[in-house]
Write an enzyme that holds these catalytic residues in place. Structure first.
Site, mmCIF file in Angstrom:
data_model
loop_
_atom_site.group_PDB
_atom_site.id
_atom_site.type_symbol
_atom_site.label_atom_id
_atom_site.label_comp_id
_atom_site.label_asym_id
_atom_site.label_seq_id
_atom_site.Cartn_x
_atom_site.Cartn_y
_atom_site.Cartn_z
ATOM 1 N N ALA A 166 0.846 -1.201 0.000
ATOM 2 C CA ALA A 166 0.000 0.000 0.000
ATOM 3 C C ALA A 166 0.875 1.243 0.000
ATOM 4 C CB ALA A 166 -0.928 0.003 1.211
ATOM 5 N N ASP A 167 0.291 2.325 -0.443
ATOM 6 C CA ASP A 167 0.978 3.612 -0.366
ATOM 7 C C ASP A 167 -0.046 4.679 -0.007
ATOM 8 O OD1 ASP A 167 3.604 5.054 -0.853
ATOM 9 O OD2 ASP A 167 2.246 6.257 -2.060
#
Length: 206
Positions: free
Chosen positions: A85-86
């Site tokens: 994820a970012d």
């Protein structure tokens, strides 16, 4: 296949993301990527020229997931889905990253004071050559902050490694007046999107 039979790799150093996965009963094994650019980061998180925030977080999350998949193959690890994820904070259409120091954190907090901003998180789930991505957007409103509020918070050290210079699940939560959208997205992992993407690869919460 349920997560009782198959767990996942989590390609993230974030303790907040670990806690959120535990809350929904998804067992995981950490698969950590290098982050120090000076030593050769596995994924360069520098935004590209004129790259929109949404495109940016999707690109970085996908790159993290694909890099983890390559590591699995290179190291001969068991094949399991990878979750990456970012998260980024967007204010006045600009990507707001982590502050460089305490002074920079205070500057960011003064800018956010009494204003609205967005938190974008892209989730990427990969298994071999299959990659599923999804983006979540939450709107966040801050209370008006005094100079004393900002000085006291910066002194805790909490904002120094947080995008946008605050942690909604920590001391910084008292600055948040309202959240529209996924609250766990603001913490760093939109669980609705995570569950949906994992389901496409046959992984369901226990």
């Amino acid at each position: 296949m349920s997560v009782r039979e198959k767990n996942i790799y989590l390609a993230s150093r974030s303790p907040r993301r670990r806690d959120l996965l535990k809350q929904i009963g998804v067992p995981f094994e950490l698969l950590l990527l290098r982050q120090d650019l000076r030593r050769g980061a596995d994924v360069d998180e520098t935004p590209l020229p004129d790259e929109s925030p949404g495109v940016y977080v999707l690109r970085i999350a996908g790159a993290k997931a694909n890099t983890a998949v390559r590591q699995i193959a290179y190291r001969g690890l068991p094949q399991k889905p990878v979750l990456a994820a970012d998260t980024t904070v967007v204010f006045d259409d600009q990507i707001i990253g982590k502050p460089q120091n305490g002074q920079d954190a205070a500057r960011l907090l003064r800018a956010l004071s009494g204003r609205q901003h967005q938190v974008l998180t892209a989730v990427a789930v990969a298994l071999r050559d299959q990659v599923e991505t999804q983006i979540s957007v939450s709107s966040v409103w801050f209370h008006e902050l005094t100079d004393a509020d900002i000085r006291g918070y910066v002194a805790t050290g909490e904002p120094l490694d947080k995008a946008g210079a605050y942690a909604a699940q920590g001391e910084g939560g008292r600055f948040v007046a309202e959240i529209r959208g996924s609250r766990t997205n603001v913490i760093g992992l939109p669980m609705e999107a995570v569950v949906a993407r994992l389901a496409t690869l046959g992984v369901e919460p226990a």
